[in-house]
Design a protein around this motif. Structure first.
Motif, PDB file in Angstrom:
ATOM      1  N   PHE A  97      51.795  16.616  48.953  1.00 33.83           N
ATOM      2  CA  PHE A  97      51.317  15.538  48.095  1.00 33.83           C
ATOM      3  C   PHE A  97      51.454  15.909  46.626  1.00 33.83           C
ATOM      4  O   PHE A  97      51.892  15.103  45.797  1.00 33.83           O
ATOM      5  CB  PHE A  97      49.853  15.241  48.442  1.00 33.83           C
ATOM      6  CG  PHE A  97      49.199  14.250  47.529  1.00 33.83           C
ATOM      7  CD1 PHE A  97      49.531  12.911  47.599  1.00 33.83           C
ATOM      8  CD2 PHE A  97      48.275  14.665  46.603  1.00 33.83           C
ATOM      9  CE1 PHE A  97      48.948  12.003  46.756  1.00 33.83           C
ATOM     10  CE2 PHE A  97      47.679  13.759  45.758  1.00 33.83           C
ATOM     11  CZ  PHE A  97      48.016  12.428  45.829  1.00 33.83           C
ATOM     12  N   LEU A  98      51.085  17.179  46.285  1.00 40.04           N
ATOM     13  CA  LEU A  98      51.129  17.575  44.875  1.00 40.04           C
ATOM     14  C   LEU A  98      52.551  17.692  44.362  1.00 40.04           C
ATOM     15  O   LEU A  98      52.806  17.462  43.192  1.00 40.04           O
ATOM     16  CB  LEU A  98      50.400  18.910  44.694  1.00 40.04           C
ATOM     17  CG  LEU A  98      48.889  18.824  44.777  1.00 40.04           C
ATOM     18  CD1 LEU A  98      48.306  20.208  44.812  1.00 40.04           C
ATOM     19  CD2 LEU A  98      48.347  18.069  43.588  1.00 40.04           C
ATOM     20  N   LEU A  99      53.490  18.074  45.248  1.00 43.85           N
ATOM     21  CA  LEU A  99      54.873  18.251  44.805  1.00 43.85           C
ATOM     22  C   LEU A  99      55.734  17.080  45.256  1.00 43.85           C
ATOM     23  O   LEU A  99      56.903  17.251  45.555  1.00 43.85           O
ATOM     24  CB  LEU A  99      55.434  19.563  45.359  1.00 43.85           C
ATOM     25  CG  LEU A  99      54.776  20.847  44.875  1.00 43.85           C
ATOM     26  CD1 LEU A  99      55.409  22.028  45.547  1.00 43.85           C
ATOM     27  CD2 LEU A  99      54.914  20.988  43.382  1.00 43.85           C
ATOM     28  N   ARG A 100      55.155  15.872  45.340  1.00 41.35           N
ATOM     29  CA  ARG A 100      55.918  14.770  45.939  1.00 41.35           C
ATOM     30  C   ARG A 100      57.053  14.301  45.051  1.00 41.35           C
ATOM     31  O   ARG A 100      58.088  13.875  45.527  1.00 41.35           O
ATOM     32  CB  ARG A 100      54.985  13.606  46.284  1.00 41.35           C
ATOM     33  CG  ARG A 100      54.325  12.954  45.085  1.00 41.35           C
ATOM     34  CD  ARG A 100      53.202  12.053  45.560  1.00 41.35           C
ATOM     35  NE  ARG A 100      52.529  11.398  44.469  1.00 41.35           N
ATOM     36  CZ  ARG A 100      51.634  11.995  43.656  1.00 41.35           C
ATOM     37  NH1 ARG A 100      51.337  13.266  43.831  1.00 41.35           N
ATOM     38  NH2 ARG A 100      51.047  11.332  42.696  1.00 41.35           N
ATOM     39  N   LYS A 101      56.858  14.401  43.716  1.00 44.26           N
ATOM     40  CA  LYS A 101      57.937  13.986  42.825  1.00 44.26           C
ATOM     41  C   LYS A 101      59.002  15.073  42.792  1.00 44.26           C
ATOM     42  O   LYS A 101      58.701  16.252  42.786  1.00 44.26           O
ATOM     43  CB  LYS A 101      57.389  13.777  41.408  1.00 44.26           C
ATOM     44  CG  LYS A 101      56.812  12.399  41.213  1.00 44.26           C
ATOM     45  CD  LYS A 101      56.387  12.203  39.768  1.00 44.26           C
ATOM     46  CE  LYS A 101      55.260  13.130  39.402  1.00 44.26           C
ATOM     47  NZ  LYS A 101      54.672  12.867  38.105  1.00 44.26           N
ATOM     48  N   LYS A 102      60.253  14.635  42.759  1.00 41.50           N
ATOM     49  CA  LYS A 102      61.327  15.612  42.622  1.00 41.50           C
ATOM     50  C   LYS A 102      61.260  16.164  41.206  1.00 41.50           C
ATOM     51  O   LYS A 102      61.163  15.410  40.239  1.00 41.50           O
ATOM     52  CB  LYS A 102      62.665  14.941  42.881  1.00 41.50           C
ATOM     53  CG  LYS A 102      63.769  15.925  43.140  1.00 41.50           C
ATOM     54  CD  LYS A 102      64.795  15.335  44.098  1.00 41.50           C
ATOM     55  CE  LYS A 102      65.997  16.247  44.234  1.00 41.50           C
ATOM     56  NZ  LYS A 102      65.684  17.625  44.504  1.00 41.50           N
ATOM     57  N   SER A 103      61.262  17.498  41.090  1.00 40.33           N
ATOM     58  CA  SER A 103      61.010  18.094  39.780  1.00 40.33           C
ATOM     59  C   SER A 103      62.169  17.765  38.837  1.00 40.33           C
ATOM     60  O   SER A 103      63.316  17.666  39.236  1.00 40.33           O
ATOM     61  CB  SER A 103      60.848  19.599  39.919  1.00 40.33           C
ATOM     62  OG  SER A 103      61.976  20.123  40.533  1.00 40.33           O
ATOM     63  N   ARG A 104      61.814  17.607  37.550  1.00 44.70           N
ATOM     64  CA  ARG A 104      62.828  17.187  36.576  1.00 44.70           C
ATOM     65  C   ARG A 104      63.750  18.328  36.184  1.00 44.70           C
ATOM     66  O   ARG A 104      64.702  18.151  35.456  1.00 44.70           O
ATOM     67  CB  ARG A 104      62.139  16.608  35.342  1.00 44.70           C
ATOM     68  CG  ARG A 104      61.187  17.554  34.658  1.00 44.70           C
ATOM     69  CD  ARG A 104      60.261  16.782  33.730  1.00 44.70           C
ATOM     70  NE  ARG A 104      59.125  17.578  33.299  1.00 44.70           N
ATOM     71  CZ  ARG A 104      59.146  18.376  32.233  1.00 44.70           C
ATOM     72  NH1 ARG A 104      60.236  18.492  31.538  1.00 44.70           N
ATOM     73  NH2 ARG A 104      58.065  19.038  31.901  1.00 44.70           N
ATOM     74  N   ILE A 105      63.444  19.541  36.654  1.00 43.80           N
ATOM     75  CA  ILE A 105      64.301  20.671  36.330  1.00 43.80           C
ATOM     76  C   ILE A 105      65.085  21.029  37.584  1.00 43.80           C
ATOM     77  O   ILE A 105      64.620  20.788  38.690  1.00 43.80           O
ATOM     78  CB  ILE A 105      63.441  21.871  35.910  1.00 43.80           C
ATOM     79  CG1 ILE A 105      62.261  21.957  36.868  1.00 43.80           C
ATOM     80  CG2 ILE A 105      62.991  21.738  34.497  1.00 43.80           C
ATOM     81  CD1 ILE A 105      61.346  23.079  36.627  1.00 43.80           C
TER      82      ILE A 105
END
Lengths: 117, 226, 84
Positions: free
Chosen positions: B80-88
């Motif tokens: 849940f905390l890492l659900r967004k694909k990281s921008r890096i």
């Protein structure tokens, strides 16, 4: 096995000291994992008995001998599951630390003043 | 300054708390009655040679179910905390070294075979579902480090995790109807003591636990690396 | 004989615990935290618990270290991204 109990308590002591004095959040999490290992050592050393052997029935330990020679299996079972949970909890804490870094751009605890009183 | 004094007081209180535990410590000459019951009756009642396994899977099986649930919740929290694909971009563009790639191609099948051996023989030798699952997760970690462009198929991971958890609970519930209680392994015949297919349902239960733990740990690793 | 082994392992364990908290370099601190788990797994074997020793050796010194290192990697990449 008094010696192992003392080492376990010493690890817990060092871990608590680290958690209270360190400024870096990653170092605090390292302190938490040290406390984890120390607690496992203490629990297992309490379940040990004199001249104990592993509670596995095979050629060297017959069924009749198990009561008189094998160690207590319950602390082993407890610690076994606790180690796996410890990894998951440490990973969750690290992800929170990463999220905090994303928010503030710092891992120093003094930069997080929202909970200060 | 106030903080240092507080720290000092806390550490002194901690030492005071553990002092009686150390000074009155003596090695057990007589193990507790519950442990005596498990050691005395365990091999004949459940047919498992490794008594730690019989405690984890059957006698205290509900605790293990709760533990697997905690693991699942922690993994779900990380997802849940890492659900967004990281921008890096986290993965480097270059390939892993030749030695690492060749070595991992050679070692990977052996590591998987060892992991499966450990969780199917949990009732005979030291080891079981948790250790086997962790070893399989380390095998996948080696694959992740050696083949940087390799992506985990989340659909397969998701189905393995869900189905193994589902069958774990189903076997547990069957125990209520066919044997004495939840997660009782005697719904299957106990068989010959010390053989692979013995100890009733323990090898099956522990295999499902192993698959579930392994897929959850792989989930944690892939989400952190992505 | 066992006493000597326990003493050596325990003292190494405590010193690497202090190192893990005192080292400035985070990667070195994480590696010495992994060493604690590895030494503790030998102590578990002396306490006649091979199941626990296997789990601790695989999880404590293997996967936990890797999870820490992955997080450090993420944080460093983010830091480099902010600077540049």
């Amino acid at each position: 096995m008094l010696l192992i109990t003392i080492f376990g308590f010493a690890l817990i002591f060092i871990g608590i000291w680290g958690m209270l004095t360190q400024k870096n959040i990653i170092k605090m999490i390292i302190g938490f994992s040290i406390v984890d290992t120390g607690i496992h050592l203490v629990i297992l050393s309490i379940g040990f008995r004199k001249e104990g052997t592993a509670p596995i029935i095979d050629a060297t330990l017959s069924k009749a001998e198990a009561v008189s020679r094998a160690i207590d299996p319950i602390p082993s079972a407890l610690v076994l599951t606790a180690i796996v949970i410890g990894l998951a909890v440490t990973a969750l804490m690290l992800v929170y630390a990463f999220k905090m870094y994303e928010k503030k751009g710092s891992l120093q605890i003094k930069d997080f003043k929202e909970l200060k009183w | 300054m106030v903080r240092k004094i507080f720290l000092f007081i806390i550490l002194i209180l901690f030492l005071y708390m553990i002092f009686p535990l150390i000074s009155e410590f003596k090695i057990l000459s007589q193990i507790p009655d519950l442990a005596k019951y498990y050691l005395e009756k365990g091999p004949d009642e459940l047919g498992s040679a490794n008594l730690v396994t019989s405690v984890i899977v059957s006698y205290r099986g509900l605790d293990t179910l709760g533990e697997v649930t905690v693991l699942f919740i922690a993994t779900a929290g990380i997802g849940f905390l890492l659900r967004k694909k990281s921008r890096i971009s986290l993965t480097p563009n270059r390939k892993a070294s030749e030695i690492l790639r060749t070595g991992s191609a050679f070692l990977l099948p052996i590591i998987f075979l060892y992991g499966i051996f450990i969780f199917t023989h949990g009732h005979l030798t030291p080891g079981g579902g948790f250790q086997g699952g962790v070893i399989i997760a380390s095998g996948i970690l080696l694959l992740m480090l050696a083949e940087i462009s390799w992506k985990m198929n989340y659909l397969i991971l998701h189905w393995v995790e869900s189905l193994s958890g589902f069958f774990y609970v189903i076997i547990g519930l069957l125990g209520i109807f066919l044997a004495a209680g939840f997660l009782d392994n005697r719904l299957l015949p106990l068989g010959d003591f010390g053989r692979l297919f013995s100890a009733g349902a323990i090898p099956f239960i522990y295999s499902f636990v192993g698959l579930k733990v392994g897929s959850e740990l792989v989930g944690i690793l892939t989400k952190l690396q992505r | 004989m066992t006493i000597i082994i326990i003493l050596v392992l325990g003292i190494l364990m405590l010193s690497s615990a202090i190192l893990a908290l005192q080292l400035k370099d985070l990667v070195a601190a994480i590696i010495s935290a992994g060493v604690i788990s590895l030494l503790a797994s030998v102590l578990f074997l002396i306490l006649a618990a091979p199941d626990v020793a296997m789990t601790e050796a695989a999880i404590g010194s293997g996967l936990t270290t890797v999870v820490f290192l992955f997080t450090i990697n993420r944080i460093r990449k983010l830091k480099g991204d902010d600077d540049g």
